[in-house]
Design a protein around this motif. Sequence first.
Motif, mmCIF file in Angstrom:
data_model
loop_
_atom_site.group_PDB
_atom_site.id
_atom_site.type_symbol
_atom_site.label_atom_id
_atom_site.label_comp_id
_atom_site.label_asym_id
_atom_site.label_seq_id
_atom_site.Cartn_x
_atom_site.Cartn_y
_atom_site.Cartn_z
ATOM 1 N N MET A 1 0.839 -1.219 0.000
ATOM 2 C CA MET A 1 0.000 0.000 0.000
ATOM 3 C C MET A 1 0.866 1.258 0.000
ATOM 4 S SD MET A 1 -3.589 -0.242 1.073
ATOM 5 C CE MET A 1 -3.771 0.607 2.605
ATOM 6 N N PRO A 2 0.598 2.222 -0.880
ATOM 7 C CA PRO A 2 1.407 3.453 -0.861
ATOM 8 C C PRO A 2 1.132 4.255 0.412
ATOM 9 C CG PRO A 2 -0.431 3.660 -2.381
ATOM 10 C CD PRO A 2 -0.476 2.264 -1.855
ATOM 11 N N LEU A 3 2.179 4.767 0.999
ATOM 12 C CA LEU A 3 2.001 5.591 2.205
ATOM 13 C C LEU A 3 1.472 6.965 1.803
ATOM 14 C CD1 LEU A 3 5.173 4.904 4.364
ATOM 15 C CD2 LEU A 3 2.801 4.284 4.867
ATOM 16 N N THR A 4 0.409 7.417 2.427
ATOM 17 C CA THR A 4 -0.080 8.764 2.104
ATOM 18 C C THR A 4 0.634 9.756 3.008
ATOM 19 O OG1 THR A 4 -1.867 8.418 3.647
ATOM 20 C CG2 THR A 4 -2.384 8.094 1.333
ATOM 21 N N GLN A 5 0.713 10.982 2.517
ATOM 22 C CA GLN A 5 1.385 12.013 3.303
ATOM 23 C C GLN A 5 0.520 12.384 4.522
ATOM 24 O OE1 GLN A 5 2.041 15.512 1.032
ATOM 25 N NE2 GLN A 5 3.429 16.378 2.557
ATOM 26 N N THR A 6 1.161 12.527 5.708
ATOM 27 C CA THR A 6 0.390 12.876 6.904
ATOM 28 C C THR A 6 -0.143 14.294 6.781
ATOM 29 O OG1 THR A 6 1.906 11.556 8.168
ATOM 30 C CG2 THR A 6 0.484 13.030 9.431
ATOM 31 N N ARG A 7 -1.423 14.433 6.990
ATOM 32 C CA ARG A 7 -1.989 15.780 6.993
ATOM 33 C C ARG A 7 -2.425 16.112 8.407
ATOM 34 N NH1 ARG A 7 -6.417 16.419 2.666
ATOM 35 N NH2 ARG A 7 -6.803 14.264 3.189
#
Length: 402
Positions: A1-7
């Motif tokens: 799974m691609p890591l999403t950027q922390t918002r």
Amino acid sequence: MPLTQTREIAAATRLDNVRYAIRDLASVADEVVRQGHKVLPLNIGDPLVFDFQTPAHMIEAVYKAMRDGNNGYAPSSGIKDAFDAIRGDAERKGITTIQDVFVTSGVSETVDICLAALLNPGENLLTPSPDYPLYSAVQAKLGIEANTYELNEDDGWQPDLLDLNRKISSRTRGIVLINPNNPTGAVCSRRMLESIAELARRHNLVIFADEIYDKLILDDDPHVSIAAIAPDVPVITFGGLSKNYLAPGWRIGWGIASGEAAAIRPYVEGINRLLRARLCANHPEQYAIKAALEGPQDHLPEVRKKLRSRRDLTVNWCNSTPRVSCVSPRGAFYAFPRLDIPEGDEVFVKELILQKHVMVVHGSGFGQRAGTKHFRIVFLPDEHSLTNAYQRIADLLHERYH
Ligand code: PLP
């Protein structure tokens, strides 16, 4: 799974001004504790951390209330036994025009509800400087701009009447009066109370009389409630079990609304709307209110005796130590000594924790007159601990500013 950027989830910007210096220093102390040191806490006004105990008959009353099944919700403004006892205590103090009594989760909740029920955006409330930081935190939460009046150190920390008068505008709705005061320990003179009541009368202001320390008067003159000498003025008097009755963890406080019935009615109805919305204060603990106010009061002379001796030790130390001076506190258990040092009081206080393992709170955490420096001492610890702490503070002053 691609890591999403922390918002990041940002907190509301109105919290930018919410500070509670008394607890904010805890992270510095945690570091010292992690290094294996013991910190001497002269920063938190909790008598139960020291040699004070909740009176046994109050504990019994709460225990009995639980055993008797009083564990559901209570009426929103409190149980009848409690407000009868609060009313009786207020009448003994000469408050005669009582229009309502309500029980809350500590005076902290009384403050929250009473300010929220009064203030519209664009209006303001006069609060003392220095002050107990809860008032500015609640105002920040409500989006109310601060309007502070000075307490005058040269006049024993009494309110500066000229400043108070100057700060009143058509948008001012009330005055907060903390008596006895946290952080200074000052107690208002009757003449001062009369002058403040007159200002409130003239400008149609509500007085919030925070009297949570009213039974901890350390000198001979009795405490005077402003509501007693101004029966016509709208006053909400705050009291509770945290300090006078040594039960801060029970979170029991109250408000007593007094003044002319017709004038205060809409505001009191607003307060009750908020009281209903939050259901009720802690239920079984409310059974301790009658036990406290009408039962044995033997703990009080004992507490005052200890506090008097610890106050005297504190003031003697302050006034015999280079770079420190102090107005003698006349109530509660706080002293607010002045520091004559070349750097900010917050820097000094942090160094004191890191190097000497003594925790006090910097004056700037309470607001103070520009250019002055202070720190607040809680003089609840026993004489031996206080002497030890004062020696360490003197050592740091000597080492840093010799
Ligand atoms: N008001 C003042 C002046 C206080 O010093 C404190 C607590 O230190 C409070 C209110 C809050 O009291 P409570 O424990 O009843 O919420």
